[in-house]
Design an enzyme around this catalytic site. Structure first.
Site, PDB file in Angstrom:
ATOM      1  N   ASN A  60       0.832  -1.208   0.000  1.00 52.58           N
ATOM      2  CA  ASN A  60       0.000   0.000   0.000  1.00 52.58           C
ATOM      3  C   ASN A  60       0.863   1.254   0.000  1.00 52.58           C
ATOM      4  O   ASN A  60       1.962   1.283   0.553  1.00 52.58           O
ATOM      5  CB  ASN A  60      -0.954   0.002   1.211  1.00 52.58           C
ATOM      6  CG  ASN A  60      -0.360   0.660   2.440  1.00 52.58           C
ATOM      7  OD1 ASN A  60      -0.419   1.890   2.593  1.00 52.58           O
ATOM      8  ND2 ASN A  60       0.255  -0.139   3.309  1.00 52.58           N
ATOM      9  N   PHE A  85      -1.647   8.180   4.240  1.00 52.73           N
ATOM     10  CA  PHE A  85      -2.404   8.824   5.327  1.00 52.73           C
ATOM     11  C   PHE A  85      -3.633   9.573   4.807  1.00 52.73           C
ATOM     12  O   PHE A  85      -3.859  10.746   5.136  1.00 52.73           O
ATOM     13  CB  PHE A  85      -1.533   9.811   6.117  1.00 52.73           C
ATOM     14  CG  PHE A  85      -0.404   9.220   6.906  1.00 52.73           C
ATOM     15  CD1 PHE A  85      -0.361   7.870   7.200  1.00 52.73           C
ATOM     16  CD2 PHE A  85       0.613  10.037   7.379  1.00 52.73           C
ATOM     17  CE1 PHE A  85       0.688   7.326   7.939  1.00 52.73           C
ATOM     18  CE2 PHE A  85       1.661   9.514   8.132  1.00 52.73           C
ATOM     19  CZ  PHE A  85       1.705   8.151   8.403  1.00 52.73           C
ATOM     20  N   SER A 124       5.736   5.118   8.587  1.00 50.24           N
ATOM     21  CA  SER A 124       5.072   4.808   7.318  1.00 50.24           C
ATOM     22  C   SER A 124       5.961   5.241   6.157  1.00 50.24           C
ATOM     23  O   SER A 124       6.511   6.340   6.182  1.00 50.24           O
ATOM     24  CB  SER A 124       3.725   5.528   7.227  1.00 50.24           C
ATOM     25  OG  SER A 124       2.810   4.908   8.077  1.00 50.24           O
ATOM     26  N   ASN A 143       5.055   6.062   3.223  1.00 52.48           N
ATOM     27  CA  ASN A 143       4.331   6.767   2.166  1.00 52.48           C
ATOM     28  C   ASN A 143       4.169   8.268   2.366  1.00 52.48           C
ATOM     29  O   ASN A 143       3.450   8.919   1.627  1.00 52.48           O
ATOM     30  CB  ASN A 143       2.958   6.109   1.972  1.00 52.48           C
ATOM     31  CG  ASN A 143       3.108   4.636   1.662  1.00 52.48           C
ATOM     32  OD1 ASN A 143       3.892   4.259   0.793  1.00 52.48           O
ATOM     33  ND2 ASN A 143       2.393   3.803   2.383  1.00 52.48           N
ATOM     34  N   THR A 144       4.804   8.818   3.387  1.00 52.13           N
ATOM     35  CA  THR A 144       4.855  10.272   3.549  1.00 52.13           C
ATOM     36  C   THR A 144       6.323  10.657   3.462  1.00 52.13           C
ATOM     37  O   THR A 144       7.118  10.238   4.312  1.00 52.13           O
ATOM     38  CB  THR A 144       4.260  10.708   4.904  1.00 52.13           C
ATOM     39  OG1 THR A 144       2.875  10.355   4.931  1.00 52.13           O
ATOM     40  CG2 THR A 144       4.396  12.212   5.123  1.00 52.13           C
ATOM     41  N   LYS A 189       5.796   4.028  17.048  1.00 56.81           N
ATOM     42  CA  LYS A 189       5.713   2.904  16.093  1.00 56.81           C
ATOM     43  C   LYS A 189       6.861   2.974  15.108  1.00 56.81           C
ATOM     44  O   LYS A 189       7.053   3.992  14.446  1.00 56.81           O
ATOM     45  CB  LYS A 189       4.367   2.935  15.358  1.00 56.81           C
ATOM     46  CG  LYS A 189       4.200   1.762  14.391  1.00 56.81           C
ATOM     47  CD  LYS A 189       2.778   1.613  13.918  1.00 56.81           C
ATOM     48  CE  LYS A 189       2.631   0.487  12.923  1.00 56.81           C
ATOM     49  NZ  LYS A 189       1.255   0.318  12.453  1.00 56.81           N
ATOM     50  N   ASN A 196       5.921  -1.435  11.407  1.00 60.72           N
ATOM     51  CA  ASN A 196       5.135  -0.968  10.276  1.00 60.72           C
ATOM     52  C   ASN A 196       5.452  -1.845   9.057  1.00 60.72           C
ATOM     53  O   ASN A 196       6.093  -2.878   9.176  1.00 60.72           O
ATOM     54  CB  ASN A 196       5.466   0.512  10.010  1.00 60.72           C
ATOM     55  CG  ASN A 196       4.252   1.280   9.527  1.00 60.72           C
ATOM     56  OD1 ASN A 196       3.590   0.870   8.574  1.00 60.72           O
ATOM     57  ND2 ASN A 196       3.933   2.390  10.172  1.00 60.72           N
TER      58      ASN A 196
HETATM   59  C1  LIG Z   1      -3.613  -0.762   3.692  1.00 64.55           C
HETATM   60  C2  LIG Z   1      -2.764  -0.499   4.885  1.00 64.55           C
HETATM   61  C3  LIG Z   1      -2.783   0.759   5.481  1.00 64.55           C
HETATM   62  C4  LIG Z   1      -1.999   1.020   6.596  1.00 64.55           C
HETATM   63  N1  LIG Z   1      -2.064   2.249   7.180  1.00 64.55           N
HETATM   64  C5  LIG Z   1      -1.347   2.488   8.295  1.00 64.55           C
HETATM   65  C6  LIG Z   1      -1.441   3.740   8.947  1.00 64.55           C
HETATM   66  O1  LIG Z   1      -2.198   4.627   8.554  1.00 64.55           O
HETATM   67  N2  LIG Z   1      -0.663   3.943  10.041  1.00 64.55           N
HETATM   68  C7  LIG Z   1       0.176   2.984  10.538  1.00 64.55           C
HETATM   69  O2  LIG Z   1       0.847   3.217  11.547  1.00 64.55           O
HETATM   70  N3  LIG Z   1       0.274   1.777   9.947  1.00 64.55           N
HETATM   71  C8  LIG Z   1      -0.472   1.515   8.840  1.00 64.55           C
HETATM   72  N4  LIG Z   1      -0.374   0.293   8.246  1.00 64.55           N
HETATM   73  C9  LIG Z   1       0.574  -0.712   8.792  1.00 64.55           C
HETATM   74  C10 LIG Z   1      -0.112  -1.711   9.720  1.00 64.55           C
HETATM   75  O3  LIG Z   1      -0.643  -1.045  10.839  1.00 64.55           O
HETATM   76  C11 LIG Z   1       0.886  -2.790  10.177  1.00 64.55           C
HETATM   77  O4  LIG Z   1       1.907  -2.171  10.946  1.00 64.55           O
HETATM   78  C12 LIG Z   1       1.526  -3.542   9.027  1.00 64.55           C
HETATM   79  O5  LIG Z   1       0.595  -3.768   7.994  1.00 64.55           O
HETATM   80  C13 LIG Z   1       2.126  -4.882   9.446  1.00 64.55           C
HETATM   81  O6  LIG Z   1       1.141  -5.749   9.953  1.00 64.55           O
HETATM   82  P1  LIG Z   1       0.423  -6.908   9.074  1.00 64.55           P
HETATM   83  O7  LIG Z   1       1.515  -7.694   8.416  1.00 64.55           O
HETATM   84  O8  LIG Z   1      -0.385  -7.696  10.074  1.00 64.55           O
HETATM   85  O9  LIG Z   1      -0.435  -6.213   8.084  1.00 64.55           O
HETATM   86  C14 LIG Z   1      -1.156   0.004   7.115  1.00 64.55           C
HETATM   87  C15 LIG Z   1      -1.134  -1.247   6.523  1.00 64.55           C
HETATM   88  C16 LIG Z   1      -1.919  -1.518   5.426  1.00 64.55           C
HETATM   89  C17 LIG Z   1      -1.882  -2.899   4.807  1.00 64.55           C
END
Ligand SMILES: Cc1cc2nc3c(=O)[nH]c(=O)nc-3n(C[C@H](O)[C@H](O)[C@H](O)COP(=O)(O)O)c2cc1C
Length: 361
Positions: free
Chosen positions: A116, A120, A179, A181-182, A219, A248
């Site tokens: 992704n 944000f 993240s 993406n910023t 985080k 993350n």
């Molecule tokens: C579509 C998507 C959007 C996410 N948006 C955020 C976010 O806004 N803020 C954040 O701290 N992490 C975000 N994450 C990261 C997740 O919170 C998590 O740290 C990461 O996906 C690893 O866990 P997982 O393997 O169980 O998905 C996002 C992940 C995905 C897949």
């Protein structure tokens, strides 16, 4: 039923559309009088064995939903009714913003992974406050980040504005500096930039909530080298933070079985799911080794089943979170994980999950 019937239908939709559709259905369904309570009674595991006391809170079970699913805090009660012991909403930024152009969310089914670059997308922290202020039954952490248009020199003020707004209503606040993406966000993980940011957010939370200390966590990314993880750990302890959330998504593309052309087609963004499982566990172990029990560790990244969640608890996680597996496995995942971990706890000879934290080292 989810895997055999619903998931194939959802695959017909672009990933982000499928997300909004299923989340809307869940909110609609749980809004029917009586349904939310019935679901909660059926799916939320809260027992002597599963309950965890941490951050001054009583978690019914240690399985949480990670940030990014409920970005605007619009459905945390519905998600809590599915059995999550807590829900982290956000990332919320100081100003509302649309996020990156679509498409920005991609499935890699062969790896049960996602890529992704949402960026944000959210209505801003001021908008979320109204919903966070409502009485609730679910434990809600609030994840805050930087508005893209705000220059780096004003980043602290942007985080502080969000912290001041949400502090009084958040069960904990997570500062997201990880993240991908910023632009520039992850540079805030260096201790010289992280220190003033965390100090300022800590002070803002102190001012907003005079009667209660708001737990503060940071985080981090899986892409930090070990020395940087140690530096962040030391800083978190020194500043009196309550914990660290790790990890993350990664900007790496290692360990994928998917067709390389398909992966390349997704473009830039953070990879999540099983391909980050190993690194996420490694980071957790490093944190635990350094911090002992001075920090509450929330482990996230690639967890799909109870064995993996249990391994994190044994490695020192007090709580765990999932996101990608929830997308692939469906609404019964939280209950499956929570009950599975209780079983594994019992098999290992512990009376409560709380007693098993960090016992595997
Ligand atoms: C579509 C998507 C959007 C996410 N948006 C955020 C976010 O806004 N803020 C954040 O701290 N992490 C975000 N994450 C990261 C997740 O919170 C998590 O740290 C990461 O996906 C690893 O866990 P997982 O393997 O169980 O998905 C996002 C992940 C995905 C897949």
């Amino acid at each position: 039923m989810y895997r055999a019937l619903i998931r194939p239908l959802l695959y017909l939709l672009p990933a982000e559309v499928a997300h909004h559709f299923t989340f809307a259905c869940l909110r609609w369904f749980t809004a029917i009088p009586g349904v939310g309570g019935w679901l909660r009674r059926s799916l939320l595991l809260s027992s002597e064995q599963s309950r965890v006391r941490a951050l001054g809170l009583d978690f019914p079970n240690p399985i949480g939903l990670a940030a990014g699913f409920d970005k605007d805090a619009i459905g945390y009660e519905a998600l809590g009714a599915l059995g999550f012991g807590f829900v982290e909403v956000g990332t919320l930024t100081g100003e509302p913003q649309p996020g990156n152009p679509k498409p920005r969310l991609f499935r890699l089914p062969r790896d049960r992974a996602l890529i992704n670059r949402m960026g944000f997308n959210n209505r801003g922290s001021a908008d979320a406050v109204e919903r966070l202020a409502r009485p609730r039954r679910t434990i809600v952490g609030v994840n805050i980040g930087k508005t893209k248009a705000v220059p780096e020199s004003d980043a602290i003020a942007d985080y502080v504005s969000s912290a001041k707004r949400v502090g009084a209503y958040a069960d904990y606040v997570a500062v997201n500096v990880s993240s991908p993406n910023t632009p520039g966000l992850r540079d805030l993980q260096t201790t010289e930039k992280l220190r003033p940011l965390l100090v300022a957010v800590r002070e803002a939370l102190r001012e907003t909530s005079l009667t209660r200390r708001v737990p503060l966590l940071v985080k981090i990314a899986p892409d930090l080298v070990d020395e940087d993880i140690d530096a962040v750990t030391d800083l978190a302890i020194e500043l009196g933070l309550d914990g660290v959330i790790a990890t993350n998504t990664t900007i790496g593309r290692d360990g994928l079985d998917s067709d390389p052309a398909q992966v390349a087609n997704c473009g830039a963004g953070g990879l999540s799911g099983p391909p980050i499982e190993r690194r996420s566990l490694e980071v957790l172990k490093r944190l635990r080794q350094r911090a002992g029990d001075r920090l509450v560790l929330i482990s996230v990244g690639g967890i799909e089943n109870a064995e993996q969640a249990w391994a994190r608890i044994q490695a020192g996680a007090t709580l765990v979170q999932v996101y990608t597996a929830f997308v692939y496995e469906g609404p019964l995942l939280p209950k499956r994980l929570a009950t599975g971990v209780v079983e594994l706890t019992r098999e290992a000879g512990f009376a409560r999950e709380q007693d098993a934290i960090g016992t595997g080292n």
